[in-house]
Scaffold this active site. Structure first.
Site, mmCIF file in Angstrom:
data_model
loop_
_atom_site.group_PDB
_atom_site.id
_atom_site.type_symbol
_atom_site.label_atom_id
_atom_site.label_comp_id
_atom_site.label_asym_id
_atom_site.label_seq_id
_atom_site.Cartn_x
_atom_site.Cartn_y
_atom_site.Cartn_z
ATOM 1 N N LYS A 1 19.131 -0.932 0.136
ATOM 2 C CA LYS A 1 17.790 -0.500 0.535
ATOM 3 C C LYS A 1 17.757 1.020 0.662
ATOM 4 O O LYS A 1 18.789 1.633 0.917
ATOM 5 C CB LYS A 1 17.451 -1.095 1.908
ATOM 6 N N ASP B 1 19.556 -8.117 -2.318
ATOM 7 C CA ASP B 1 18.711 -7.916 -1.130
ATOM 8 C C ASP B 1 17.833 -9.138 -0.840
ATOM 9 O O ASP B 1 17.225 -9.239 0.222
ATOM 10 C CB ASP B 1 17.845 -6.666 -1.326
ATOM 11 N N ARG C 1 17.183 -16.088 1.642
ATOM 12 C CA ARG C 1 17.030 -17.418 1.029
ATOM 13 C C ARG C 1 18.373 -18.029 0.677
ATOM 14 O O ARG C 1 18.528 -19.242 0.668
ATOM 15 C CB ARG C 1 16.093 -17.302 -0.189
HETATM 16 N N1 BES Z 1 15.006 -8.869 5.362
HETATM 17 C C1 BES Z 1 14.279 -8.549 4.186
HETATM 18 C C2 BES Z 1 12.781 -8.751 4.341
HETATM 19 C C3 BES Z 1 12.045 -7.750 5.182
HETATM 20 C C4 BES Z 1 11.540 -6.610 4.627
HETATM 21 C C5 BES Z 1 11.802 -7.997 6.508
HETATM 22 C C6 BES Z 1 10.834 -5.702 5.392
HETATM 23 C C7 BES Z 1 11.094 -7.103 7.280
HETATM 24 C C8 BES Z 1 10.606 -5.949 6.716
HETATM 25 C C9 BES Z 1 14.746 -9.432 3.033
HETATM 26 O O1 BES Z 1 16.072 -9.788 3.063
HETATM 27 C C10 BES Z 1 14.518 -8.668 1.788
HETATM 28 O O2 BES Z 1 15.151 -7.653 1.624
HETATM 29 N N2 BES Z 1 13.634 -9.138 0.929
HETATM 30 C C11 BES Z 1 13.323 -8.473 -0.269
HETATM 31 C C12 BES Z 1 13.237 -9.508 -1.356
HETATM 32 C C13 BES Z 1 13.136 -8.926 -2.728
HETATM 33 C C14 BES Z 1 14.402 -8.190 -3.091
HETATM 34 C C15 BES Z 1 12.862 -10.038 -3.707
HETATM 35 C C16 BES Z 1 11.971 -7.769 -0.094
HETATM 36 O O3 BES Z 1 11.100 -8.329 0.564
HETATM 37 O O4 BES Z 1 11.866 -6.641 -0.540
HETATM 38 ZN ZN ZN Z 2 16.983 -9.824 4.893
HETATM 39 MN MN MN Z 3 17.304 -8.335 2.173
#
Ligand code: BES
Ligand code: ZN
Ligand code: MN
Length: 511
Positions: free
Chosen positions: A287, A357, A361
């Site tokens: 990230k 990331d 899931r």
């Molecule tokens: N933990 C994050 C989701 C998240 C993002 C929670 C911002 C709270 C605030 C999750 O693991 C994630 O990174 N999801 C990605 C998925 C994508 C790579 C398909 C996302 O939402 O960007």
């Molecule tokens: Zn996450």
């Molecule tokens: Mn993530």
């Protein structure tokens, strides 16, 4: 912070000697504000000091009763008038409940400001509002609003910090057993949500998968639940390729916490699963640095589930509840999972990891498949900070809700409304599921740019089979939640109260 002592009293509030005595007043549709207490009422009517008080929601006024004046009848150090706003005739009971939570939050805010240890709140007696609802939600509001996390802050010797409410007294002209029961239900709900907030407030180095395991064991010991911790070797043996893959780059071993509550009379079983990602760096698909610190909150789903189990342990409902928290962090390293890797989940389903990331899931899939196989639940609910996309769609005001069973969804929406934690359903279906088809494996872990929250749920759906299932995406509500007096900045504890409401309203007939 010490636990707040809670008392329901029918004794004349004038004789209360504590730091703050609160009267809540409604804003009239027209005319002057009225109070049940004759002296306060006369102040409000006179053109004097209180005539400007209009009882708008959240408006408050603090008085210091002086000796040798009429106000001397009040023995409290401070007297506070709090506005409840207008009572809309169209308000249903859920809206009234939320009004009192908000009022409770304002009371807590003022108590913190004046450092009041002992307070008494006179519960207003309003037309068409159940006294039990007022007691329950007022307690929730005050205790949720009084929450602060000061563990890592140095104490200031010159200005000793306020330790929080020591005693909360509720005055009711109906201090009946029912009202008392409702009040205690509010206490349990608020305490459990605050416990979940405590877990979430811990940083990644303060709350690890091992902390989840320890918290699970503590709850089991305290409430006679059964606790099992699956260690890495167990996961390898069981073939939990999802959680193992996410943990691959980490220095902290993964844990799967299993807590079982079995009611004395066995009826049905509810399985609850919470994402316990103790820090989400994104892994190799790392990230951006800005805001990455917030990813310590990626375990709020797991925290909510443990909070729920605390109340389940206390209330012993007649539905069985099994809780699963898959816990790990998601880190990049030489041994970490790589984009393109193919993993095999507990169920045997293979998955192409397009983006490391999208890890939530992966760990939930193993937990859902394992929990359903092992416990044959009648219903499954999972809670997870799963997608940034849910914030794009719903902002920070509603939790995203998806699932395969209209009745479970309906009940969750109802439960959320009663708790002031609204949920909004998003669609699912084969067109969305197509987005996670892979060329090289059974599925892939991302579904392209559109409908990120739905494709994440479509992934989970592959692991629940026919079991009635719902998924709460709390990425928008677990922190930075919509502004409310009883939700301080930081983790909200969302999900705890909705789920206990869902459990409390479980009917023996089930889903
Ligand atoms: N933990 C994050 C989701 C998240 C993002 C929670 C911002 C709270 C605030 C999750 O693991 C994630 O990174 N999801 C990605 C998925 C994508 C790579 C398909 C996302 O939402 O960007
Ligand atoms: Zn996450
Ligand atoms: Mn993530």
């Amino acid at each position: 912070m010490e636990a707040t002592k809670l008392v329901l009293s029918g004794k004349n509030p004038e004789t209360f000697k504590g730091d703050l005595l609160v009267y809540c007043l409604e804003q009239p549709v027209k005319g002057k504000v009225k109070a049940d207490h004759p002296l306060i009422d006369s102040w409000l009517k006179s053109r004097g000091r209180l005539a400007e008080f209009s009882a708008k929601a959240g408006e408050s006024l603090i008085l210091y009763p002086e000796k040798n004046k009429a106000e001397e009848v009040f023995q409290a150090k401070r007297l506070m008038l709090l506005g409840l706003g207008k009572s809309d005739k169209k308000h249903g009971s859920d809206e009234h409940r939320e009004r009192f939570r908000i009022a409770g939050g304002h009371i807590a805010g003022q108590a913190i400001r004046v450092k009041a240890d002992k307070i008494m709140v006179c519960l207003p007696d309003l037309d068409g509002v159940r006294a039990g609802d007022v007691a329950e939600t007022m307690v929730e509001g005050v205790l949720l609003g009084d929450y602060r996390f000061l563990k890592y802050k140095k104490k200031d010797e010159d200005d000793p910090s306020y330790e929080g409410l020591k005693e909360l007294r509720l005055y009711s002209n109906d201090p009946s057993i029912t009202v008392r029961k409702n009040m205690m239900a509010g206490l349990r709900a608020a305490r459990a949500a605050c416990r979940a907030r405590d877990m979430a407030n811990e940083p990644g180095n303060g709350w690890t998968p091992a902390s989840f395991a320890a918290a699970g064991r503590d709850l089991a010991e305290q409430y006679g639940l059964q606790c099992t911790i699956l260690e890495r070797a167990d996961m390898e043996h069981l073939g939990m390729g999802g959680i193992l893959a996410v943990n691959q780059g980490s220095a902290e071993p993964p844990k799967m916490v299993i807590l079982e509550y079995n009611p004395p009379k066995k009826t049905q079983t509810l399985l609850v699963v919470g994402k316990g990602l103790t820090f989400d760096s994104g892994g190799v698909s790392i990230k951006p640095s800005a805001g990455m610190e917030d990813m310590k909150y990626d375990m709020c789903g797991g925290a909510a589930i443990l909070g729920l189990m605390q109340i389940v342990g206390e209330e012993m409902p007649d539905v069985g509840v099994v809780a699963l928290v898959p816990a790990t962090d998601n880190m990049p390293s030489g041994s970490a999972l790589k984009p393109g890797d193919i993993i095999t989940h507990y169920s045997g389903v293979t998955s192409e990891v397009v983006n490391t990331d999208a890890e939530g899931r992966l760990i939930l899939a193993d937990a859902l498949a394992y929990g359903i196989k092992k416990f044959s639940p009648d219903c499954v609910v999972d809670v997870a900070t799963l997608t940034g996309a849910v914030i794009v769609g719903l902002g920070h005001h509603y939790t995203g809700l998806l699932g395969n069973n209209d009745e479970v969804i309906r009940r969750l929406i109802k439960a959320g409304e009663r708790c002031g934690e609204p949920l909004w359903r998003l669609p699912m279906g084969p067109d969305y599921s197509k987005q996670i088809e892979s060329q090289v494996a059974d599925i892939k872990n991302t579904g392209g740019p559109g409908a990120g929250t739905i494709t994440a749920a479509a992934y989970l759906e592959k692991f629940v089979g026919e079991t009635p299932w719902a998924h709460l995406d709390i990425a928008g509500t677990a922190w930075n939640y919509t502004e409310k007096s009883y939700i301080p900045k930081g983790p909200s504890g969302v999900g705890v109260r909705t789920l206990i409401e869902f459990v409390r309203r479980w009917r023996k007939t089930g889903i």
